[in-house]
Design a protein around this motif. Structure first.
Motif, PDB file in Angstrom:
ATOM      1  N   LYS A  77       0.936  -1.148  -0.091  1.00 33.39           N
ATOM      2  CA  LYS A  77       0.084   0.108  -0.005  1.00 33.39           C
ATOM      3  C   LYS A  77       0.954   1.146   0.088  1.00 33.39           C
ATOM      4  CE  LYS A  77      -3.865   2.262   2.631  1.00 33.39           C
ATOM      5  NZ  LYS A  77      -4.679   2.048   3.844  1.00 33.39           N
ATOM      6  N   LEU A  78       1.780   1.372   0.790  1.00 34.19           N
ATOM      7  CA  LEU A  78       2.804   2.384   1.052  1.00 34.19           C
ATOM      8  C   LEU A  78       3.421   2.649  -0.485  1.00 34.19           C
ATOM      9  CD1 LEU A  78       4.040   1.857   4.474  1.00 34.19           C
ATOM     10  CD2 LEU A  78       2.777   3.664   3.701  1.00 34.19           C
ATOM     11  N   MET A  79       3.712   1.781  -1.134  1.00 31.96           N
ATOM     12  CA  MET A  79       4.490   1.898  -2.364  1.00 31.96           C
ATOM     13  C   MET A  79       3.549   2.313  -3.505  1.00 31.96           C
ATOM     14  SD  MET A  79       7.652   1.269  -1.957  1.00 31.96           S
ATOM     15  CE  MET A  79       8.414   0.774  -3.413  1.00 31.96           C
ATOM     16  N   LYS A  80       2.332   2.228  -3.178  1.00 31.68           N
ATOM     17  CA  LYS A  80       1.285   2.859  -4.368  1.00 31.68           C
ATOM     18  C   LYS A  80       0.784   4.440  -3.816  1.00 31.68           C
ATOM     19  CE  LYS A  80      -0.395  -1.686  -5.591  1.00 31.68           C
ATOM     20  NZ  LYS A  80      -1.555  -2.633  -5.670  1.00 31.68           N
ATOM     21  N   SER A  81       1.055   4.642  -2.484  1.00 32.64           N
ATOM     22  CA  SER A  81       0.661   5.921  -1.970  1.00 32.64           C
ATOM     23  C   SER A  81       1.345   6.230  -0.850  1.00 32.64           C
ATOM     24  CB  SER A  81      -0.978   5.607  -1.461  1.00 32.64           C
ATOM     25  OG  SER A  81      -1.574   6.825  -0.892  1.00 32.64           O
ATOM     26  N   PRO A  82       1.817   7.361  -1.098  1.00 33.86           N
ATOM     27  CA  PRO A  82       3.020   7.897  -0.070  1.00 33.86           C
ATOM     28  C   PRO A  82       2.439   8.278   1.337  1.00 33.86           C
ATOM     29  CG  PRO A  82       2.765   9.475  -1.768  1.00 33.86           C
ATOM     30  CD  PRO A  82       1.928   8.390  -2.156  1.00 33.86           C
ATOM     31  N   HIS A  83       2.974   7.850   2.412  1.00 33.53           N
ATOM     32  CA  HIS A  83       2.277   8.310   3.778  1.00 33.53           C
ATOM     33  C   HIS A  83       2.980   9.785   4.448  1.00 33.53           C
ATOM     34  CE1 HIS A  83      -0.034   6.733   7.001  1.00 33.53           C
ATOM     35  NE2 HIS A  83       1.005   7.167   7.614  1.00 33.53           N
ATOM     36  N   PHE A  84       4.296   9.931   4.364  1.00 34.16           N
ATOM     37  CA  PHE A  84       4.903  11.206   4.523  1.00 34.16           C
ATOM     38  C   PHE A  84       5.488  11.929   3.395  1.00 34.16           C
ATOM     39  CE2 PHE A  84       5.527   8.207   8.421  1.00 34.16           C
ATOM     40  CZ  PHE A  84       4.450   8.628   9.052  1.00 34.16           C
ATOM     41  N   LEU A  85       5.912  13.163   4.019  1.00 38.85           N
ATOM     42  CA  LEU A  85       6.590  13.916   2.984  1.00 38.85           C
ATOM     43  C   LEU A  85       7.780  14.719   3.751  1.00 38.85           C
ATOM     44  CD1 LEU A  85       7.048  15.475   0.202  1.00 38.85           C
ATOM     45  CD2 LEU A  85       5.435  17.405   1.299  1.00 38.85           C
ATOM     46  N   ILE A  86       9.130  14.399   3.445  1.00 41.62           N
ATOM     47  CA  ILE A  86      10.238  15.139   4.066  1.00 41.62           C
ATOM     48  C   ILE A  86      10.516  16.382   3.062  1.00 41.62           C
ATOM     49  CG2 ILE A  86      12.456  14.828   4.629  1.00 41.62           C
ATOM     50  CD1 ILE A  86      11.775  11.938   5.204  1.00 41.62           C
ATOM     51  N   VAL A  87      10.865  17.355   3.756  1.00 41.77           N
ATOM     52  CA  VAL A  87      11.403  18.721   3.226  1.00 41.77           C
ATOM     53  C   VAL A  87      12.732  19.367   3.661  1.00 41.77           C
ATOM     54  CG1 VAL A  87      10.926  21.009   2.336  1.00 41.77           C
ATOM     55  CG2 VAL A  87       9.089  19.396   2.557  1.00 41.77           C
ATOM     56  N   LYS A  88      13.895  19.394   2.795  1.00 43.73           N
ATOM     57  CA  LYS A  88      15.009  19.881   3.419  1.00 43.73           C
ATOM     58  C   LYS A  88      15.233  21.449   2.609  1.00 43.73           C
ATOM     59  CE  LYS A  88      19.915  18.381   3.637  1.00 43.73           C
ATOM     60  NZ  LYS A  88      21.071  17.603   3.220  1.00 43.73           N
ATOM     61  N   VAL A  89      15.499  22.287   3.733  1.00 37.35           N
ATOM     62  CA  VAL A  89      15.635  23.519   2.995  1.00 37.35           C
ATOM     63  C   VAL A  89      16.917  24.040   3.719  1.00 37.35           C
ATOM     64  CG1 VAL A  89      13.174  23.905   2.705  1.00 37.35           C
ATOM     65  CG2 VAL A  89      14.160  24.731   4.843  1.00 37.35           C
ATOM     66  N   LYS A  90      17.171  25.190   3.160  1.00 35.46           N
ATOM     67  CA  LYS A  90      18.449  26.017   3.767  1.00 35.46           C
ATOM     68  C   LYS A  90      18.012  27.690   3.915  1.00 35.46           C
ATOM     69  CE  LYS A  90      22.344  25.169   1.879  1.00 35.46           C
ATOM     70  NZ  LYS A  90      23.598  25.104   0.679  1.00 35.46           N
ATOM     71  N   ASN A  91      18.690  28.114   5.037  1.00 33.62           N
ATOM     72  CA  ASN A  91      18.612  29.228   5.314  1.00 33.62           C
ATOM     73  C   ASN A  91      18.747  30.336   4.485  1.00 33.62           C
ATOM     74  OD1 ASN A  91      17.600  31.598   6.741  1.00 33.62           O
ATOM     75  ND2 ASN A  91      18.975  31.322   8.475  1.00 33.62           N
ATOM     76  N   LYS A  92      17.821  31.104   3.836  1.00 27.72           N
ATOM     77  CA  LYS A  92      18.196  32.216   2.714  1.00 27.72           C
ATOM     78  C   LYS A  92      19.378  33.235   3.320  1.00 27.72           C
ATOM     79  CE  LYS A  92      14.121  31.973  -0.304  1.00 27.72           C
ATOM     80  NZ  LYS A  92      12.881  32.604  -0.936  1.00 27.72           N
ATOM     81  N   LYS A  93      19.448  33.540   4.518  1.00 30.92           N
ATOM     82  CA  LYS A  93      20.480  34.529   5.136  1.00 30.92           C
ATOM     83  C   LYS A  93      21.851  34.363   4.575  1.00 30.92           C
ATOM     84  CE  LYS A  93      19.036  34.719   9.272  1.00 30.92           C
ATOM     85  NZ  LYS A  93      18.869  34.910  10.821  1.00 30.92           N
TER      86      LYS A  93
END
Length: 236
Positions: free
Chosen positions: A220-236
């Motif tokens: 089921k998880l391989m057909k429909s994702p459960h979580f989202l991870i976002v990696k960002v960097k400070n613009k300063k």
């Protein structure tokens, strides 16, 4: 609503402390491995903020990699659980990171927030504060419910709205009402990009151990994702 969220996680603290690390494959074999791959193995001289520390699993892992860690959570019982796990090795505080934060500008090299931001309705204050306390080019790594998973819990099925959902969690023989806010993918991306530069987005996939233990849930998880991870960097 913040009081209801605090109350829910006070009720869930025992499960997080004693069973989640061993029994919740969604944590141990889905979200956590993908998050930890984005964090350096050597964190010596790094100042980390664990924003929404729950019972302290991430706090402990950061300490093992040599970081100096401050851990915060809105739930007093979760804070107590983290303190029992790590003792005095990290500074652990009970505070709401949906509000102003008691940290100086440019304090942290990394802020990690695991499955916590979806309990905050308005991210603007939180992201503004995270931007302020991160060092220039500092990293924010966060995970949330995947929008395509959340929409199935919506009565209105209004994908583009930021919507309050009251979920029902069954843990340790009790049912707990857990409020959270669902958002569209565009809202998540655009709000993050207002304050930070997006480096990477990850839809974590379950591990081989997950497949071995729960093959049907794996499919089921391989057909429909459960979580989202976002990696960002400070613009300063």
């Amino acid at each position: 609503m913040r009081e209801k969220i605090k109350s829910a996680f006070n009720q869930l603290s025992e499960a997080y402390e004693h069973t989640v690390d061993k029994e919740s494959l969604y944590n141990t074999e889905l979200e956590r491995p993908a998050m930890m791959l984005e964090i350096p193995k050597n964190l010596e001289q790094m100042q980390m903020l664990d924003a929404g520390c729950a019972a302290g699993w991430y706090t402990n892992e950061f300490l093992r990699r040599g970081a100096k860690v401050i851990a915060v959570d809105v739930s007093p019982e979760m804070v107590k659980a983290t303190k029992r796990r790590v003792g005095t090795a990290a500074e652990v505080r009970c505070l709401d990171f949906g509000e102003s934060l008691p940290f100086a500008d440019e304090t942290f090299d990394y802020i990690v927030s695991s499955l916590a931001l979806h309990y905050i309705e308005d991210w603007r204050k939180t992201f503004s504060e995270f931007q302020r306390i991160l060092k220039p080019n500092g990293i924010l790594l966060f995970s949330v419910h995947h929008p395509t998973m959340d929409i199935h819990l919506s009565e209105k099925q209004a994908y583009f709205e930021t919507e309050l959902i009251i979920d029902q969690w069954k843990k340790n023989g009790q049912t707990v009402e857990v409020p959270f806010y669902r958002r569209s993918l565009a809202t998540i991306v655009n709000e993050a990009n207002t304050y930070f530069t997006i480096d990477k987005m990850i839809e974590p996939q379950p591990t081989g151990h997950f497949k071995l233990k729960k093959p049907e849930k794996y499919k089921k998880l391989m057909k429909s994702p459960h979580f989202l991870i976002v990696k960002v960097k400070n613009k300063k």
